[in-house]
Write a protein that holds these residues in place. Structure first.
Motif, mmCIF file in Angstrom:
data_model
loop_
_atom_site.group_PDB
_atom_site.id
_atom_site.type_symbol
_atom_site.label_atom_id
_atom_site.label_comp_id
_atom_site.label_asym_id
_atom_site.label_seq_id
_atom_site.Cartn_x
_atom_site.Cartn_y
_atom_site.Cartn_z
ATOM 1 N N ASP A 1 0.872 -1.165 0.000
ATOM 2 C CA ASP A 1 0.000 0.000 0.000
ATOM 3 C C ASP A 1 0.915 1.222 0.000
ATOM 4 O OD1 ASP A 1 -2.934 0.908 1.948
ATOM 5 O OD2 ASP A 1 -1.896 1.952 0.340
ATOM 6 N N ASP A 2 1.112 1.855 -1.177
ATOM 7 C CA ASP A 2 2.103 2.919 -1.328
ATOM 8 C C ASP A 2 1.804 4.114 -0.432
ATOM 9 O OD1 ASP A 2 3.437 1.405 -3.188
ATOM 10 O OD2 ASP A 2 2.272 2.199 -4.869
ATOM 11 N N GLU A 3 0.536 4.464 -0.334
ATOM 12 C CA GLU A 3 0.194 5.623 0.495
ATOM 13 C C GLU A 3 0.587 5.405 1.953
ATOM 14 O OE1 GLU A 3 -3.197 5.194 -2.531
ATOM 15 O OE2 GLU A 3 -1.817 3.920 -1.430
ATOM 16 N N LYS A 4 0.264 4.247 2.453
ATOM 17 C CA LYS A 4 0.564 3.976 3.857
ATOM 18 C C LYS A 4 2.073 3.878 4.085
ATOM 19 C CE LYS A 4 -0.458 0.833 7.644
ATOM 20 N NZ LYS A 4 -1.153 -0.397 8.068
ATOM 21 N N ASP A 5 2.777 3.212 3.189
ATOM 22 C CA ASP A 5 4.231 3.073 3.359
ATOM 23 C C ASP A 5 4.933 4.435 3.301
ATOM 24 O OD1 ASP A 5 3.908 0.391 3.592
ATOM 25 O OD2 ASP A 5 4.474 -0.097 1.532
ATOM 26 N N ALA A 6 4.497 5.269 2.365
ATOM 27 C CA ALA A 6 5.124 6.603 2.262
ATOM 28 C C ALA A 6 4.840 7.440 3.503
ATOM 29 C CB ALA A 6 4.609 7.307 1.009
ATOM 30 N N THR A 7 3.619 7.314 4.033
ATOM 31 C CA THR A 7 3.271 8.078 5.241
ATOM 32 C C THR A 7 4.093 7.586 6.431
ATOM 33 O OG1 THR A 7 1.023 8.406 4.390
ATOM 34 C CG2 THR A 7 1.381 8.800 6.736
ATOM 35 N N LEU A 8 4.278 6.278 6.566
ATOM 36 C CA LEU A 8 5.102 5.737 7.658
ATOM 37 C C LEU A 8 6.565 6.164 7.490
ATOM 38 C CD1 LEU A 8 3.610 2.124 7.957
ATOM 39 C CD2 LEU A 8 3.262 4.050 9.518
ATOM 40 N N PHE A 9 7.034 6.209 6.242
ATOM 41 C CA PHE A 9 8.405 6.650 6.001
ATOM 42 C C PHE A 9 8.573 8.107 6.405
ATOM 43 C CE2 PHE A 9 11.716 8.336 3.113
ATOM 44 C CZ PHE A 9 12.779 7.552 3.529
ATOM 45 N N LEU A 10 7.586 8.958 6.048
ATOM 46 C CA LEU A 10 7.649 10.365 6.441
ATOM 47 C C LEU A 10 7.595 10.493 7.960
ATOM 48 C CD1 LEU A 10 7.708 13.345 5.615
ATOM 49 C CD2 LEU A 10 5.195 13.268 5.450
ATOM 50 N N HIS A 11 6.870 9.596 8.628
ATOM 51 C CA HIS A 11 6.791 9.609 10.084
ATOM 52 C C HIS A 11 8.177 9.346 10.705
ATOM 53 C CE1 HIS A 11 5.300 8.918 14.139
ATOM 54 N NE2 HIS A 11 5.834 7.680 14.112
ATOM 55 N N ASP A 12 8.897 8.391 10.132
ATOM 56 C CA ASP A 12 10.245 8.104 10.636
ATOM 57 C C ASP A 12 11.179 9.295 10.409
ATOM 58 O OD1 ASP A 12 9.364 5.604 11.373
ATOM 59 O OD2 ASP A 12 10.041 4.627 9.516
ATOM 60 N N ILE A 13 11.093 9.928 9.243
ATOM 61 C CA ILE A 13 11.939 11.109 8.961
ATOM 62 C C ILE A 13 11.590 12.249 9.910
ATOM 63 C CG2 ILE A 13 12.394 12.882 7.220
ATOM 64 C CD1 ILE A 13 12.189 10.762 5.100
ATOM 65 N N ASN A 14 10.308 12.355 10.219
ATOM 66 C CA ASN A 14 9.863 13.420 11.128
ATOM 67 C C ASN A 14 10.533 13.274 12.487
ATOM 68 O OD1 ASN A 14 8.396 15.575 12.270
ATOM 69 N ND2 ASN A 14 6.707 14.193 12.861
ATOM 70 N N ILE A 15 10.630 12.022 12.933
ATOM 71 C CA ILE A 15 11.273 11.787 14.229
ATOM 72 C C ILE A 15 12.784 12.039 14.126
ATOM 73 C CG2 ILE A 15 11.756 10.045 15.987
ATOM 74 C CD1 ILE A 15 9.085 8.727 15.226
ATOM 75 N N GLU A 16 13.373 11.586 13.040
ATOM 76 C CA GLU A 16 14.818 11.712 12.885
ATOM 77 C C GLU A 16 15.250 13.162 12.663
ATOM 78 O OE1 GLU A 16 18.395 10.048 9.950
ATOM 79 O OE2 GLU A 16 16.326 9.235 9.813
ATOM 80 N N ALA A 17 14.426 13.943 11.960
ATOM 81 C CA ALA A 17 14.796 15.329 11.636
ATOM 82 C C ALA A 17 14.853 16.207 12.870
ATOM 83 C CB ALA A 17 13.823 15.912 10.624
ATOM 84 N N GLY A 18 13.991 15.933 13.825
ATOM 85 C CA GLY A 18 14.002 16.775 15.020
ATOM 86 C C GLY A 18 13.709 18.204 14.670
ATOM 87 N N LEU A 19 14.699 19.091 14.995
ATOM 88 C CA LEU A 19 14.507 20.521 14.731
ATOM 89 C C LEU A 19 15.196 20.967 13.456
ATOM 90 C CD1 LEU A 19 14.985 21.878 18.352
ATOM 91 C CD2 LEU A 19 12.846 21.409 17.139
ATOM 92 N N ASP A 20 15.705 20.034 12.662
ATOM 93 C CA ASP A 20 16.374 20.380 11.397
ATOM 94 C C ASP A 20 15.284 20.674 10.363
ATOM 95 O OD1 ASP A 20 17.867 20.671 9.164
ATOM 96 O OD2 ASP A 20 19.000 18.783 9.386
ATOM 97 N N CYS A 21 14.975 21.930 10.210
ATOM 98 C CA CYS A 21 13.866 22.343 9.335
ATOM 99 C C CYS A 21 14.200 22.105 7.869
ATOM 100 C CB CYS A 21 13.547 23.803 9.566
ATOM 101 S SG CYS A 21 12.881 24.157 11.228
ATOM 102 N N ASN A 22 15.458 22.351 7.489
ATOM 103 C CA ASN A 22 15.787 22.147 6.083
ATOM 104 C C ASN A 22 15.604 20.692 5.668
ATOM 105 O OD1 ASN A 22 16.451 24.851 5.665
ATOM 106 N ND2 ASN A 22 18.551 24.546 6.417
ATOM 107 N N PHE A 23 16.118 19.777 6.473
ATOM 108 C CA PHE A 23 15.976 18.341 6.167
ATOM 109 C C PHE A 23 14.506 17.933 6.136
ATOM 110 C CE2 PHE A 23 15.811 13.935 7.807
ATOM 111 C CZ PHE A 23 16.377 13.289 6.708
ATOM 112 N N LEU A 24 13.757 18.419 7.129
ATOM 113 C CA LEU A 24 12.338 18.077 7.190
ATOM 114 C C LEU A 24 11.599 18.672 5.996
ATOM 115 C CD1 LEU A 24 10.002 16.779 8.725
ATOM 116 C CD2 LEU A 24 9.766 18.896 10.044
ATOM 117 N N GLY A 25 11.951 19.882 5.603
ATOM 118 C CA GLY A 25 11.276 20.514 4.454
ATOM 119 C C GLY A 25 11.538 19.773 3.166
ATOM 120 N N ARG A 26 12.833 19.363 2.963
ATOM 121 C CA ARG A 26 13.124 18.608 1.736
ATOM 122 C C ARG A 26 12.370 17.267 1.717
ATOM 123 N NH1 ARG A 26 18.364 20.393 3.037
ATOM 124 N NH2 ARG A 26 18.857 18.313 3.815
#
Length: 870
Positions: A293-318
């Motif tokens: 399910d591409d939508e769900k997998d992409a959303t979970l991947f973005l969730h992991d990046i969200n946690i990893e990015a922390g306060l790094d706005c540039n990384f999170l924005g890209r």
């Protein structure tokens, strides 16, 4: 000297008729100036006109004709909508409405569709309840119900109604059911969710059962309309009248489908429905769906990046930009009017000032159906006191449209398969089983309704060389044998025992009660039959059947029927009607005025039901005056002509003439064998019914009047004539026929002391009768020409028919006048004068078959036995 009898060869012929109805087509067209000629001329003119018209002119004429029809439709057409039409429209709406709503209607129309879905649900449920009440038989208890209740179609209708519950908003809400087929996609993902969606569509397919039932009704209506149009064309062409067509339609509407036909049709329909529904249920389960399910997998991947990015706005924005680009690719090639990702919420909120991350497209969401919005949310994860989560909202409108399009295609395919399979199954069953059975039932019903009608079963449709065709042929032969074997007198036996509908008994009961009928009775006998039996031996059957062929054929042609074949004798009947039918001609007995000459009867007499004078006695029934019955003079004339035609045919039939040269039948080596028959005619009543037992039964007539006809035939030997007629029969003849009959004596018969005049028709048989032939330019066969002559009989036949004129050629006016004078002297007691005159009469008939006048010789013999003293 006798005229030599004609031999079996070298026979002369004559033309039977020059009737205009027997002319050729060319002569008919040349002579007929009526409607038939106009019709032919119109056809010829139309053909010439079609040849002259060019393609452009035909197109112009067609356009004008079409405009005329359109104008008539606008001004006069009336549209009639039946209950079946309404339910057909509702069924089609339920099947396709939801998909059409998604494809072509804005979200603002959803409430209107919801109203019509609710209305359809109510109509289906109400119809089901009404059928449950009106088409079910609960007389034998709840557990032994017959009809619609708890039948196969009842449960299918129940399933179809229940399948609509999730689509009825107010009912689904009350029951706590998620409405709409695609709502299950909102929070469910993966293979299980897709299978569930497909299964819910399969449940909707149960509504197709209603379409099958309505299709049957519509097909029957279409066939009835086609039949009506065909019959209308027959009326317009003049082949049938409006009343005949109306009578045919009433009989057709009264005919019911055979039980085996209805049962077989239901079984086939059930099997087709079960096969289709099973196919729809099993196919989704066997269809492979990708587990990604591409939508769900992409959303979970973005969730992991969200946690990893922390306060790094540039990384999170890209990462968010990449996520949105990926979602745009999933939604299509960029040509979609609406984006696939319509809202994104990344928690915790941050970096909004430098990099826009969260967004919600309110304008687009407002124009999307709730069921087309899918939100995927991740479970919150707490890191350093902050809750990290992602919620993405997607626009599934393109996928819903594709799914609806596929659903329409699937629905159309299933309908096509359902109708195709049903029509094939029912068509084969109709052709091989149902049509033959219905034809058999039609044959039985026709014979039961009118056993005497000679039906043309050859015109009925055939089914090829199958067992059903063999059975149908057997039934046709059996019914024909019954009609031949029982005859007119057995019509009631055949009808009561072959009636299988409307109270017909399942038991054989040929011994039905007799009923009183009125008829003309004719009895004929082969003279010297013992000699033929002795001499011909094995060939006697062929000889008798040759005579029977002529007797039956002529009598039938002239309106009579054969009741009994007694070997050497035949009982023929011209049926007038039963007692109830002739009740209007019942009257009070009248005093008889007849008195025998030379005797006085002191008893009062009345006219009995047969018209003969008899002593007064109490009677339970009033007398039937047969002379008051319209058309009976024509029937009586035909009965006499029928017997006279038998006499003529016996003396010119090639097969019978061959016996004149048969040495076995010669006397002393001389070829002097001549076949002679005696005939007797009488009118009166008889009891018509069955005589015998269950082992052997005969349908016949019993009464003194039948015996009287036999006595008249027996007396022909005494009087030396071919035919004797009683006073009862003579009084029913037309005036012209009476003029050609001769009163020969007044006698008393056994069992009665009332004198009765008897009559004869003079016949001279020992002469050559020309063989008849059809007119040269006639399309009719000889038998058809002779039959038409009998049907068109009128009193002029006695003066125009060559056979009758030739048969009576010796009965000259002088002979008749002289005999009448001698008979009057005999009846008046002047026997000496009678003797002289009758001896002269006998000499005047010297050329007759017996070398003199039979009645004169009988009277002379009687006077001689009494010493010429009255």
């Amino acid at each position: 000297s006798k005229i030599s009898p004609m031999s079996g060869t070298g026979v002369s012929t004559r033309t039977v008729s020059a009737d205009p109805g027997l002319l050729s087509h060319e002569e008919l067209l040349a002579r007929n100036t009526g409607r038939r000629r106009r019709t032919l001329e119109e056809l010829i003119a139309k053909e010439k006109l079609n040849r002259l018209f060019s393609t452009q002119e035909r197109a112009s004429a067609l356009l004008k004709k079409t405009k005329k029809k359109v104008r008539w439709f606008i001004d006069h057409a009336q549209i009639k909508i039946s209950y079946d039409d309404v339910m057909m429209a509702v069924t089609i709406f339920v099947l396709f409405g939801d998909d059409l709503r998604i494809l072509f209607c804005p979200p603002s129309a959803d409430s209107g569709f919801a109203f019509f879905v609710s209305l359809s649900f109510i109509l289906f449920a109400l119809e089901m309840l009404l059928q449950f009440w009106s088409k079910s038989d609960f007389s034998k208890g709840v557990f032994n119900v017959k009809g619609y209740a708890f039948s196969f179609f009842f449960w299918l209708d129940m399933l179809a109604v229940l399948s609509m519950v999730p689509d009825v908003p107010w009912l689904a809400s009350a029951l706590g059911i998620q409405g709409g087929v695609l709502d299950s996609l909102g929070t469910k993902a993966g293979k299980a969710g897709k299978i569930g969606a497909k299964s819910s569509r399969v449940i909707r397919m149960a509504r197709l059962v209603r379409l099958v039932k309505l299709y049957k009704v519509t097909s029957q209506r279409s066939r009835d309309k086609q039949k009506s149009n065909d019959l209308k064309k027959l009326v317009e062409s003049g082949h049938f009248s409006h009343d005949e067509i109306q009578e045919y339609l009433e009989k057709s509407s009264a005919q019911k489908q055979s039980k085996v036909g209805a049962e077989l049709s239901d079984i086939i329909t059930r099997r087709v429905i079960v096969v289709v529904l099973l196919m729809l249920c099993i196919v989704p389960l066997l269809t492979y769906s990708s587990p990604i399910d591409d939508e769900k997998d992409a959303t979970l991947f973005l969730h992991d990046i969200n946690i990893e990015a922390g306060l790094d706005c540039n990384f999170l924005g890209r990462s968010v930009d990449n996520f949105r680009s990926f979602m745009d690719q999933l939604g299509g090639d960029g040509s979609l009017e609406q984006p696939f990702l319509v809202a994104l919420d990344v928690s915790p909120p941050r970096c909004e000032e430098s990099v826009p991350i969260n967004f919600t497209n309110e304008d687009i969401i407002a124009g999307i159906r709730d069921e087309a919005l899918r939100t995927i949310s991740t479970n919150p994860v707490t890191v350093d006191g902050l809750d990290y989560s992602v919620a993405a909202t997607f626009n599934l409108t393109p996928y819903m449209e594709q799914q609806s399009t596929a659903g329409i295609y699937l629905m159309v395919f299933v309908i096509f398969m359902l109708i195709t399979l049903s029509s094939q199954f029912t068509g084969d069953a109709q052709r091989l089983v149902l049509a033959p059975i219905e034809n058999m039932m039609a044959i039985v019903n026709m014979v039961a309704e009118d056993p005497l009608e000679d039906f043309d079963f050859k015109s009925m449709p055939r089914t090829g060389d199958y067992e059903t065709h063999v059975v149908q042929l057997a039934i046709e032969k059996i019914t024909a044998l019954l009609r031949i074997g029982f005859g007119v007198a057995g019509a009631e036996i055949i009808s009561s025992n072959m009636a299988v509908e409307g109270g017909g008994s399942a038991c054989l009961n040929p011994m039905i009660p007799g009923k009183r009928v009125y008829a003309l009775f004719g009895f004929c006998d082969i003279l010297s039959f013992d000699l033929y039996t002795e001499k011909l031996e094995d060939e006697i059957m062929t000889f008798v059947n040759s005579v029977a062929r002529i007797v039956h054929g002529e009598v039938s042609r002239w309106g009579g029927t054969c009741n009994k074949n007694l070997g050497n004798a035949f009982l023929m009947v011209w049926r007038i009607g039963d007692e109830n039918t002739l009740a209007e001609y019942r009257g009070i007995g009248r005093r008889g005025s007849e008195r025998s000459t030379g005797r006085r009867n002191s008893e009062r007499s009345t006219v009995s039901e047969d018209g003969a004078a008899e002593p007064t006695r109490p009677t339970k029934r009033g007398a039937i005056d047969l002379r008051r019955i319209p058309g009976l003079d024509i029937l009586s004339d035909k009965a006499l002509v029928g017997f006279l035609k038998v006499i003529i045919e016996v003396n010119r039939d090639v097969q019978l003439l061959a016996y004149r040269d048969d040495e076995r039948l010669s006397t002393g080596g001389d070829n002097d064998f001549l076949l002679r028959m005696g005939f007797g005619l009488h009118a009166g009543w008889a009891i018509e019914g069955a005589v015998g037992s269950l082992q052997k039964v005969d349908a016949t007539y019993l009464s003194p009047h039948v015996n009287m006809a036999a006595r008249m035939e027996a007396a022909t030997r005494q009087f030396g004539v071919s035919i004797l007629i009683t006073r009862n029969f003579f009084k029913l003849l037309s005036g012209e026929a009476q003029k050609h009959c001769r009163k020969i004596d007044v006698v008393t018969v056994k069992g009665s002391n009332v004198p009765m005049p008897i009559y004869t028709y003079d016949t001279f048989q020992n002469q050559v009768f020309l063989q008849p032939r059809a007119p040269k330019y006639s399309d009719l066969s000889l038998q058809e020409v002779l039959t038409r002559q009998a049907e068109d009989y009128d009193a002029s036949t006695w003066m125009s028919d060559p056979d009758l004129i030739q048969l009576r050629c010796l009965a000259t006016p002088q002979f008749l006048k002289t005999f009448e004078k001698g008979l009057n002297n005999y009846l008046g007691g002047h026997w000496e004068e009678a003797r002289t005159i009758l001896e002269k009469v006998d000499q005047m008939m010297a050329l007759n078959d017996i070398g003199g006048d039979g009645p004169s010789r009988a009277i002379l013999k009687y006077m001689e036995a009494n010493n010429w003293v009255c």
